[in-house]
Motif scaffolding. Structure first.
Motif, short mmCIF file in Angstrom:
data_model
loop_
_atom_site.label_atom_id
_atom_site.label_comp_id
_atom_site.label_asym_id
_atom_site.label_seq_id
_atom_site.Cartn_x
_atom_site.Cartn_y
_atom_site.Cartn_z
N ARG A 13 0.82 -1.21 0.00
CA ARG A 13 0.00 0.00 0.00
C ARG A 13 0.86 1.26 0.00
NH1 ARG A 13 -3.04 -3.05 -1.44
NH2 ARG A 13 -5.05 -3.74 -0.60
N ARG A 14 2.09 1.14 0.44
CA ARG A 14 2.97 2.30 0.59
C ARG A 14 4.34 1.94 0.00
NH1 ARG A 14 3.08 6.77 4.50
NH2 ARG A 14 5.22 7.26 5.11
N VAL A 15 4.78 2.67 -1.01
CA VAL A 15 6.01 2.34 -1.73
C VAL A 15 7.01 3.49 -1.65
CG1 VAL A 15 7.01 1.76 -3.98
CG2 VAL A 15 4.78 0.82 -3.33
N THR A 16 8.22 3.17 -1.21
CA THR A 16 9.30 4.15 -1.17
C THR A 16 10.08 4.09 -2.47
OG1 THR A 16 9.52 3.96 1.23
CG2 THR A 16 11.43 4.81 0.02
N VAL A 17 10.34 5.26 -3.05
CA VAL A 17 11.09 5.33 -4.31
C VAL A 17 12.36 6.14 -4.10
CG1 VAL A 17 11.08 6.06 -6.72
CG2 VAL A 17 8.98 5.16 -5.68
#
Length: 205
Positions: A13-17
């Motif tokens: 649900r939460r993606v770090t780029v």
């Protein structure tokens, strides 16, 4: 890993780029960053990144928001001028220093994606790999290998295994994709990871 209709792994649900702030790259890098943003936005995930308004960071963030994502930036106050903090994000968090920035970017993240980048991006990449090796970060880590940029890094890590600084199981900590559109396929295929990994962090005879 369970998937939902758009191919996104069910628990993501939460993606770090992680991404470069450079404005001097070949156009193909910006194109891949923009496409990654679109993929993430269409999947409906929340995107967390370094808050910059330049380079691959901006290309990814702008296209993610255009495709419907909530994009949260985290930037140290002293970089608001160097990386020109993005003024039009869904939300921007200004922190004291780089260490706090990295911590906040990864807090409660379900997965990490890295676009190509220089020393700052690579530092972030190696920190999350170290945390995964120690069982402190358990989500998928995916490198978007535009123009085969990460080939030498992956070869370097493979050599670390050959020389016994890492073990074979550590090669399962990341996945490499050539195109952003195969991101969720890679996440679905990623090896399951647990906090038990810390028991195997050290290489033994």
């Amino acid at each position: 890993m369970e998937t939902i209709a758009n191919g996104l792994p069910g628990k993501i649900r939460r993606v770090t780029v992680y991404a470069s702030s450079s404005n001097a790259l070949a156009e193909s890098y910006y194109d891949a960053a923009a496409r990654l943003g679109t993929v993430l936005g269409r999947a409906g995930v929340e995107v967390i990144y370094g808050g910059g308004g330049v380079g691959l960071m901006r290309a990814m963030a702008d296209h993610a928001m255009a495709a419907g994502a909530h994009v949260h930036g985290v930037i140290p106050h002293f970089l608001n001028t160097v990386e020109h903090g993005h003024k039009n994000l869904s939300s921007l968090e200004v922190v004291n220093d780089m260490r706090e920035r990295k911590h906040r970017m990864l807090a409660n993240s379900d997965a990490v994606v890295s676009l190509p980048g220089g020393s700052g991006t690579l530092e972030e990449v190696f920190e999350v790999l170290t945390l995964k090796r120690l069982g402190s970060f358990l989500g998928p880590v995916v490198f978007v290998n535009t123009n085969r940029y990460f080939d030498r890094m992956v070869d370097f890590l493979a050599n670390s295994v050959r020389e016994r600084f890492m073990s074979e199981m550590h090669l399962k900590m990341w996945t490499v994709v050539d195109e952003p559109e195969t991101l969720f396929e890679a996440m679905n295929a990623a090896s399951k990871w647990s906090s038990a990994a810390r028991e195997y962090a050290a290489v033994r005879k």
